[in-house]
Motif scaffolding. Sequence first.
Motif, mmCIF file in Angstrom:
data_model
loop_
_atom_site.group_PDB
_atom_site.id
_atom_site.type_symbol
_atom_site.label_atom_id
_atom_site.label_comp_id
_atom_site.label_asym_id
_atom_site.label_seq_id
_atom_site.Cartn_x
_atom_site.Cartn_y
_atom_site.Cartn_z
ATOM 1 N N SER A 1 -7.857 -83.090 -8.644
ATOM 2 C CA SER A 1 -8.878 -82.231 -7.981
ATOM 3 C C SER A 1 -10.096 -82.400 -8.903
ATOM 4 N N ALA A 2 -9.857 -81.143 -9.702
ATOM 5 C CA ALA A 2 -10.679 -81.242 -10.626
ATOM 6 C C ALA A 2 -12.017 -81.779 -11.402
ATOM 7 N N GLY A 3 -11.561 -83.441 -11.731
ATOM 8 C CA GLY A 3 -11.701 -84.396 -11.885
ATOM 9 C C GLY A 3 -13.487 -83.918 -11.028
ATOM 10 N N MET A 4 -12.903 -84.776 -9.841
ATOM 11 C CA MET A 4 -13.573 -84.492 -8.827
ATOM 12 C C MET A 4 -14.041 -83.771 -8.451
ATOM 13 N N GLN A 5 -14.148 -82.710 -7.942
ATOM 14 C CA GLN A 5 -15.274 -81.323 -8.041
ATOM 15 C C GLN A 5 -16.057 -80.998 -9.108
ATOM 16 N N ASN A 6 -15.733 -81.784 -10.886
ATOM 17 C CA ASN A 6 -16.941 -81.509 -11.430
ATOM 18 C C ASN A 6 -17.953 -82.439 -11.475
ATOM 19 N N GLN A 7 -17.236 -83.821 -11.028
ATOM 20 C CA GLN A 7 -18.763 -84.816 -10.508
ATOM 21 C C GLN A 7 -19.287 -84.904 -9.294
ATOM 22 N N VAL A 8 -19.583 -83.707 -8.334
ATOM 23 C CA VAL A 8 -19.836 -83.665 -7.649
ATOM 24 C C VAL A 8 -21.766 -83.396 -7.671
#
Length: 467
Positions: free
Chosen positions: A102-109
Amino acid sequence: MAFLRKAAHALLALSLVGRTVTPVAAITLDPTNSDSIKSAAKIVAKDLMGYYATGSTGAVLSGIPGLLTYPPYYWWEAGAMFGQMVEYWYYTGDDTYNDIVSAGMQNQVGVARDFMPANQSKDEGNDDQLFWAFAVMSATEVGFPNPAADKPQWLALAQSVFNQLTTRWDTSLCAGGLPWQIYTWNQGYNYKNTAANGGLFQLGARLAKYTGNQTYADWANKAYDWLASSPLITADLQVYDGSNSLQNCTDADRLQWSYNYGIMIGGAAYMYNYTNGSTIWQTRLTGFLTHAESVFFPTAYGSQTMVEVACEVTQKCDVDQWSFKAYLARWMAISAQIAPFTAAKITPLLQASAKAAATQCNGGTDGTECGSRWFQDTCDGNVGVGQSMSALSVIQANLIASAKAPLSADTGGTSKGNPAAGTGGNEGSAKTGLSEITTADKAGAGIVTTLALIAVLGGGWFLVSGD
Ligand SMILES: *[C@@H]1O[C@H](CO)[C@@H](O)[C@H](O)[C@H]1NC(C)=O
Ligand SMILES: *[C@@H]1O[C@H](CO)[C@@H](O)[C@H](O)[C@H]1NC(C)=O
Ligand SMILES: *[C@@H]1O[C@H](CO)[C@@H](O)[C@H](O)[C@H]1NC(C)=O
Ligand SMILES: *[C@@H]1O[C@H](CO)[C@@H](O)[C@H](O)[C@H]1NC(C)=O
Ligand SMILES: *[C@@H]1O[C@H](CO)[C@@H](O)[C@H](O)[C@H]1NC(C)=O
């Protein structure tokens, strides 16, 4: 994915081939037993995530949440991996990795919440952005835990990418279609390809199914009709890779890749389901599956084991391409689920391929690392993110029969959407990328493309043509 631009990195992939292999453990798998599938998937998921972070909550190896280590792994492949891990939780219920995923996806938005982060946007392709959209679309459909309310939400992110893609529809050449690249200065801008257009097709189909909004289905139909009228999809439903728009898309590059078929199979299955089982989508889905079976499950390797025929046997796949089997397996499983008439054909292929994949997961220092050639009994030593992702995908796909159906907004889906996301000229991060473009960047992109084209054209690849 950008395979032409990125094929230069095949050299890096090949350098991994020599890694010493001491077969010790291997993974046993009974693809009809859900406990066996779950324990096999758990081992492979651990190996896969080992390329991303130390332990389940530990340090991200690249130093930046959401990115795999580059080189050799490009930005898009991390998005594909997170999509796989969202589905890992859905299939197995194991939430070990949910927080870092979840954190990985959030950081690349990116600042505009559109998967156009400033560090990537200047050489991002439509297909690259799409693989992140697929990941958040899966999160939406499987009920992956929602981010905090002040954070971008899964469904809104998928809608944001969809809305941007529709603004890039280009009628100036080839009577329509999306260019592979987003920006004109990137070499592949003159290449209209199946991944970008099939990706828009699939994303539209999934958004239509989830939201019930017909506008998404209209775009899915539009993208499909363009592909079908171009040389990219033949009258008998073979799927080619791309076409030169400077020649008005009169001919296609006839390479056949498993991920292009996966994208089309997934999209057709969603449209079949969305249209309550229409004959037209039944025919199309059947056609794609028939060719996928004959091309990627070759009789030379037993007719039931998936092979990336264009590059795997000769070990010439690039880093991107080693992951392609993951997407065919992923969307064949979805097809079996939401277009149940296809299950009888698909189930034995997924069972045999999963068994074959697990058998050769006996490489690396821990004795469970997966190689690239599932038709061998031992790991071929060619290991990496794509290889682990493909093995994980085909193994966990065998849980599809007992997996819950994709959610929709009126069957319990809770992700908050925003139909206007990504519109209104808010491509802020893209503009940042644009202003940062330098002559060196442009030249660099061109050089890599040329090298890659030489690699592709001169590599003696086995071209799978429809003749
Ligand atoms: C962008 O790159 C900078 C410099 O390497 C880095 O500090 C930052 O974390 C990156 N941001 C993202 C979202 O990847
Ligand atoms: C390009 O192809 C489209 C679709 O086939 C066709 O309608 C159009 O006339 C072509 N344009 C040129 C300049 O040949
Ligand atoms: C599918 O069936 C449902 C329930 O009968 C109906 O509401 C919906 O309009 C149908 N969809 C299409 C595309 O025909
Ligand atoms: C659509 O998918 C659901 C969920 O898997 C399934 O129950 C239903 O039968 C599918 N519809 C058709 C027309 O196959
Ligand atoms: C349906 O989707 C379109 C395209 O994004 C959007 O403009 C429209 O507002 C949506 N309609 C509803 C009712 O959400």
